[in-house]
Scaffold this motif. Structure first.
Motif, short mmCIF file in Angstrom:
data_model
loop_
_atom_site.label_atom_id
_atom_site.label_comp_id
_atom_site.label_asym_id
_atom_site.label_seq_id
_atom_site.Cartn_x
_atom_site.Cartn_y
_atom_site.Cartn_z
N UNK A 88 0.93 -1.36 -0.26
CA UNK A 88 0.05 -0.39 -0.12
C UNK A 88 0.67 1.18 0.41
N UNK A 89 2.20 0.97 -0.37
CA UNK A 89 3.29 2.10 -0.36
C UNK A 89 3.11 3.39 0.67
N UNK A 90 3.40 2.25 1.85
CA UNK A 90 3.20 2.55 3.51
C UNK A 90 4.67 1.90 3.85
N UNK A 91 5.89 3.17 4.27
CA UNK A 91 6.87 2.34 4.88
C UNK A 91 7.02 2.98 6.57
N UNK A 92 7.85 2.13 6.80
CA UNK A 92 8.00 2.54 8.15
C UNK A 92 10.05 2.31 8.45
N UNK A 93 10.10 3.53 9.13
CA UNK A 93 11.86 3.94 8.95
C UNK A 93 12.04 3.97 10.27
N UNK A 94 12.24 3.45 10.95
CA UNK A 94 12.98 3.34 12.35
C UNK A 94 14.98 3.52 12.29
N UNK A 95 15.00 4.32 12.68
CA UNK A 95 16.87 4.24 13.13
C UNK A 95 16.89 4.82 14.37
N UNK A 96 17.66 3.61 14.98
CA UNK A 96 17.87 3.93 16.28
C UNK A 96 18.84 3.20 16.58
N UNK A 97 20.31 4.30 17.33
CA UNK A 97 21.53 3.34 17.90
C UNK A 97 21.46 3.42 19.55
N UNK A 98 20.15 3.32 20.14
CA UNK A 98 20.18 2.51 20.91
C UNK A 98 20.03 0.97 21.37
N UNK A 99 20.48 0.55 22.75
CA UNK A 99 21.22 -0.69 22.55
C UNK A 99 20.32 -0.88 24.62
N UNK A 100 19.37 0.13 24.46
CA UNK A 100 18.63 -0.14 25.98
C UNK A 100 18.14 -1.23 26.18
N UNK A 101 17.99 -2.18 27.58
CA UNK A 101 17.01 -3.45 28.13
C UNK A 101 16.08 -2.68 28.78
N UNK A 128 -6.15 8.03 1.12
CA UNK A 128 -4.98 7.44 0.03
C UNK A 128 -3.99 8.72 0.58
N UNK A 129 -2.85 9.25 1.12
CA UNK A 129 -2.14 10.01 1.33
C UNK A 129 -0.86 8.79 0.33
N UNK A 130 0.08 9.63 -0.48
CA UNK A 130 0.92 8.86 -0.84
C UNK A 130 2.16 9.07 -0.99
N UNK A 131 3.10 7.01 -0.44
CA UNK A 131 3.73 6.92 -0.43
C UNK A 131 4.57 7.89 1.69
N UNK A 132 3.40 7.51 1.73
CA UNK A 132 3.18 8.32 3.62
C UNK A 132 4.20 7.16 4.86
N UNK A 133 5.26 7.88 5.28
CA UNK A 133 6.19 6.93 5.99
C UNK A 133 6.05 6.89 7.44
N UNK A 134 5.97 5.53 8.51
CA UNK A 134 6.13 6.08 9.69
C UNK A 134 7.25 5.42 10.38
N UNK A 135 7.95 6.82 11.56
CA UNK A 135 8.75 7.13 11.76
C UNK A 135 8.66 6.57 13.41
N UNK A 136 9.38 5.11 13.81
CA UNK A 136 9.56 5.11 15.27
C UNK A 136 11.25 6.03 15.30
N UNK A 137 10.99 6.36 16.92
CA UNK A 137 12.39 6.40 17.69
C UNK A 137 12.26 6.07 18.76
N UNK A 138 13.59 5.50 19.32
CA UNK A 138 14.10 5.43 20.90
C UNK A 138 14.52 6.85 21.62
#
Length: 222
Positions: A88-101, A128-138
């Motif tokens: 559905x052209x929905x992307x998940x963007x996840x960038x993390x530099x955390x190693x937290x437990x 019907x949004x085009x090329x929308x991303x969902x962002x996950x951060x820590x």
């Protein structure tokens, strides 16, 4: 009812993969590599369904908590849904530099993340949004870790935002939602002393301003 709600996503994913295989068979374009890939996708979804049964079976029991890395658990959740969202052209963007437990139930956190991601995905597709991303951060603090899930899909109406964690509250039609996903997510986090909150936030993406829903999950850091 909650198990039915949780099984909708993996069953839908399996159905999409199966339909794609049927179409490629008809067109005589199904390769061995594609069969192996599709089988792996289906196996992941079946494992998710199996773990859902185990999670609910043990939901009210005092089971042993596990120590686990939060970024790895987030990646596991993304691996389960990213291919289906991409259709559905929905992307998940996840960038993390955390190693937290943290200490808790990693399979249950995956359920929480998928509930939130599915809601964002549904709004993006519905509008019907085009090329929308969902962002996950820590984000880390001294004793807490925060998982932030942000979309750019317009946000949640202010007159209902305070009700979204209530049981059976939904803005979706009956065949698309039971109103239990976010309620169950809050219940899961309550078991480990976690918290979940939501707000509407302005975000800048590619120099453009958007409003979107921002979910924040707070967990104890170990």
């Amino acid at each position: 009812t909650m198990i039915i709600h949780q099984w909708k996503q993996p069953l839908n994913a399996i159905s999409i993969v199966n339909s794609g295989m049927k179409l490629r068979i008809m067109l005589d374009k199904l390769t061995k590599e594609e069969i192996n890939h599709d089988n792996e996708v289906i196996e992941k979804q079946i494992k998710l369904m199996s773990s859902t049964m185990d999670d609910f079976k043990n939901f009210f029991k005092q089971t042993k908590k596990l120590e686990y890395r939060i970024d790895e658990d987030i990646q596991n959740a993304i691996d389960l849904v990213s291919n289906i969202y991409a259709v559905k052209n929905v992307n998940i963007v996840f960038k993390s530099h955390s190693d937290a437990k943290t200490c808790g139930y990693p399979n249950e956190l995956i359920q929480v993340l998928i509930n939130i991601l599915n809601n964002a995905r549904d709004v993006i597709v519905e509008k019907e949004l085009i090329d929308q991303d969902i962002y996950i951060t820590i984000k880390e603090e001294l004793s807490n870790v925060y998982i932030i899930i942000q979309d750019c899909a317009g946000g949640i109406p202010e007159d209902i935002i305070s009700n979204i964690f209530n049981p059976y509250f939904t803005t979706k039609s009956e065949d698309k939602g039971t109103g239990l996903g976010l309620y169950m997510s809050k219940s899961i986090l309550d078991k480990v002393g976690g918290k979940i909150s939501v707000s509407n936030e302005q975000v800048t993406v590619n120099k453009k301003e958007f409003t979107g829903a921002r979910f924040e999950i707070c967990l104890d850091k170990i």
